[in-house]
Structure formats: structure tokens, C-alpha cells
Scaffold this active site. Structure first.
Site, PDB file in Angstrom:
ATOM      1  N   ARG A 104       0.840  -1.189   0.000  1.00  0.00           N
ATOM      2  CA  ARG A 104       0.000   0.000   0.000  1.00  0.00           C
ATOM      3  C   ARG A 104       0.882   1.249   0.000  1.00  0.00           C
ATOM      4  O   ARG A 104       1.701   1.422   0.907  1.00  0.00           O
ATOM      5  CB  ARG A 104      -0.917  -0.013   1.219  1.00  0.00           C
ATOM      6  CG  ARG A 104      -2.004   1.032   1.114  1.00  0.00           C
ATOM      7  CD  ARG A 104      -3.192   0.636   1.916  1.00  0.00           C
ATOM      8  NE  ARG A 104      -2.925   0.722   3.341  1.00  0.00           N
ATOM      9  CZ  ARG A 104      -3.818   1.113   4.212  1.00  0.00           C
ATOM     10  NH1 ARG A 104      -5.013   1.444   3.823  1.00  0.00           N
ATOM     11  NH2 ARG A 104      -3.526   1.144   5.490  1.00  0.00           N
ATOM     12  N   THR A 108      -0.716   7.666  -1.238  1.00  0.00           N
ATOM     13  CA  THR A 108      -2.016   7.559  -1.933  1.00  0.00           C
ATOM     14  C   THR A 108      -2.913   6.496  -1.291  1.00  0.00           C
ATOM     15  O   THR A 108      -4.120   6.475  -1.540  1.00  0.00           O
ATOM     16  CB  THR A 108      -1.811   7.152  -3.409  1.00  0.00           C
ATOM     17  OG1 THR A 108      -1.244   5.821  -3.426  1.00  0.00           O
ATOM     18  CG2 THR A 108      -0.869   8.107  -4.131  1.00  0.00           C
ATOM     19  N   ASP A 200      -4.763 -10.700  12.243  1.00  0.00           N
ATOM     20  CA  ASP A 200      -3.957 -10.655  11.016  1.00  0.00           C
ATOM     21  C   ASP A 200      -3.688 -12.087  10.559  1.00  0.00           C
ATOM     22  O   ASP A 200      -2.941 -12.827  11.214  1.00  0.00           O
ATOM     23  CB  ASP A 200      -2.644  -9.910  11.286  1.00  0.00           C
ATOM     24  CG  ASP A 200      -1.852  -9.713  10.002  1.00  0.00           C
ATOM     25  OD1 ASP A 200      -1.545 -10.721   9.320  1.00  0.00           O
ATOM     26  OD2 ASP A 200      -1.550  -8.568   9.666  1.00  0.00           O
ATOM     27  N   ASP A 203       0.079 -13.028  10.016  1.00  0.00           N
ATOM     28  CA  ASP A 203       0.799 -13.215  11.282  1.00  0.00           C
ATOM     29  C   ASP A 203       0.400 -14.515  11.955  1.00  0.00           C
ATOM     30  O   ASP A 203       1.235 -15.235  12.504  1.00  0.00           O
ATOM     31  CB  ASP A 203       0.505 -12.050  12.245  1.00  0.00           C
ATOM     32  CG  ASP A 203       1.310 -10.806  11.898  1.00  0.00           C
ATOM     33  OD1 ASP A 203       2.281 -10.935  11.118  1.00  0.00           O
ATOM     34  OD2 ASP A 203       0.949  -9.729  12.391  1.00  0.00           O
TER      35      ASP A 203
HETATM   36  N1  URA Z   1      -6.109  -8.639   6.762  1.00  0.00           N
HETATM   37  C1  URA Z   1      -6.029  -9.473   7.834  1.00  0.00           C
HETATM   38  O1  URA Z   1      -5.111 -10.281   7.936  1.00  0.00           O
HETATM   39  N2  URA Z   1      -6.987  -9.391   8.771  1.00  0.00           N
HETATM   40  C2  URA Z   1      -7.999  -8.528   8.693  1.00  0.00           C
HETATM   41  O2  URA Z   1      -8.850  -8.516   9.578  1.00  0.00           O
HETATM   42  C3  URA Z   1      -8.071  -7.660   7.572  1.00  0.00           C
HETATM   43  C4  URA Z   1      -7.104  -7.752   6.618  1.00  0.00           C
END
Ligand code: URA
Length: 209
Positions: A104, A108, A200, A203
Site C-alpha cells: 500500500r 495515496t 492478522d 501473522d
Molecule cells: N487482513 C487481515 O489479515 N486481517 C484482517 O482482519 C483484515 C485484513
């Protein structure tokens, strides 16, 4: 075909509920993700076309149903998409595999491509894009833009969890691309995480943080 399919098979829902829990180990999370991806792959490939091939059973010859056309393409959006690949490849070992990397832009906030290696002849393959979390939809839309620019026409998007915001963004940008997910959650939080979600996904599957 409908734009959003929620694969709410009891085994999928049960496994997903375990994965959501914050104290599940990395190994446990990965194992469940692989198991769920097998079940999701079964649904997302339902429309694969069949032909018949003449075969010989121990009793007689027959015209048996077999998959038609070129091998399908699986496209993983790095890095979390890789967590869905293993299970799908167990079910479809001949699939061709591609990878798309996006980051990202801090100014922007738009997704920018940093890696793209995809199979040839995408115009002749069912192409399934995999990413466990459909959150804002920005990276999914960008990845599908890239694949359409390379000829892909028969696309599906496969995820584990979707937010309504991401589904809507995909519907606006790519109404021709059906989405398959194990669950549609409530919303995104201020940081773009899916709520209630599972945190995530990258992770959790790779043990980073
Ligand atoms: N990406 C992730 O790993 N978890 C989320 O909740 C949103 C995007």
C-alpha cells in the site's frame, strides 16, 4: 452464478470458529486453514467443465466424465494467500500457480504491484484468486485488474472471511467475479481489520508479529 457464496458447511463453520480464537497455536491455525481450504476448493470448482474420455473398467468400456480444457490457475495474493494454496493443491495437484505481490503506497493508500508471476494462457483457464481476508477489497480489486489485463476471463475469488465493505467494493469493480467465503463478518474497524474476524491472517499462519 450468484456474486457471493457463503460456504456454510458445518465442518467449515466449526473449523473457522476454532481458528478465530486468539489462543490457537500457529501450527493449529495452519492445519485448520489447510483443512478448510480443501472444503472451500470443492465449492469454488463446482462449475469446472467436464468432457468424457473413453476408459476401460475391469468389466467394459465406458465414456467417463473427466475435466475439460486447460488446467486451472490458482493465484495467491502474497503473503497470506499462500496459506490457502496447500489445501487446494492437495485437491487439484495439477493446478498452475501464480503469485501477486502488492503493497500500500503510504501517500495515496493505493495498492502498488511489486511482484507478478502468473501462468500463461489465462484466457483459457478458470482462474481462482486466493486471499484469506477480503477486507477493504483494494488488493483483491487490484489483483483482478492485473489478471484481466493479462487475459483472465473466467475468474473466482476465494477467501476465508469477508467484510461487507470488501464484498461491495468487489461487486462495483468486478461484478463478473463470484466470491466464495466461509463467513461474512460484521464490518471493518478503523484500522481495516475485519470484526469480529480473526486478527492478522498472515501473522497467525506464519507466526510473525
Ligand atoms: N487482513 C487481515 O489479515 N486481517 C484482517 O482482519 C483484515 C485484513
Amino acid at each position: 452464478m450468484q456474486h457471493l457464496t457463503i460456504v456454510d458447511h458445518p465442518l467449515v463453520s466449526h473449523k473457522l470458529s476454532i481458528m478465530r480464537q486468539k489462543d490457537v497455536s500457529t501450527a493449529g491455525f495452519r492445519r485448520l486453514l489447510r483443512e478448510i481450504s480443501l472444503l472451500l476448493a470443492y465449492e469454488v470448482t463446482r462449475e469446472l467443465e467436464l468432457t468424457t474420455t473413453r476408459i476401460v473398467t475391469p468389466l467394459q468400456e465406458m465414456d467417463a466424465p473427466t475435466l475439460e480444457g486447460k488446467k486451472l490457475a490458482l493465484i495467491s495474493i502474497l503473503r497470506a494467500g499462500n496459506g490457502l494454496l496447500d489445501g487446494i493443491l492437495e485437491l487439484i495437484p495439477g493446478a498452475r500457480v501464480g503469485f501477486i505481490g502488492l503493497y500500500r503506497d503510504p501517500e495515496t493508500l493505493k495498492p502498488v504491484e511489486y511482484y507478478c508471476k502468473v501462468p500463461s494462457a489465462l484466457d483459457a483457464r478458470m482462474t481462482i484468486v486466493v486471499d484469506p481476508m477480503l477486507a477493504t477489497g483494494n488488493s483483491s480489486v487490484a489483483a483482478i485488474d492485473m489478471l484481466k489485463a493479462r487475459g483472465a476471463r473466467n475468474l473466482r475469488f476465494l477467501c476465508l472471511l469477508a467484510a461487507p465493505e470488501g464484498v461491495e467494493r468487489m461487486r462495483e469493480a468486478h461484478p463478473d467475479v463470484p466470491i466464495f467465503t466461509a463467513a461474512l463478518d460484521e464490518r471493518l474497524d478503523d484500522h481495516g481489520y475485519i470484526v469480529p474476524g480473526l486478527g492478522d491472517a498472515g501473522d497467525r499462519m506464519f507466526g510473525t508479529k
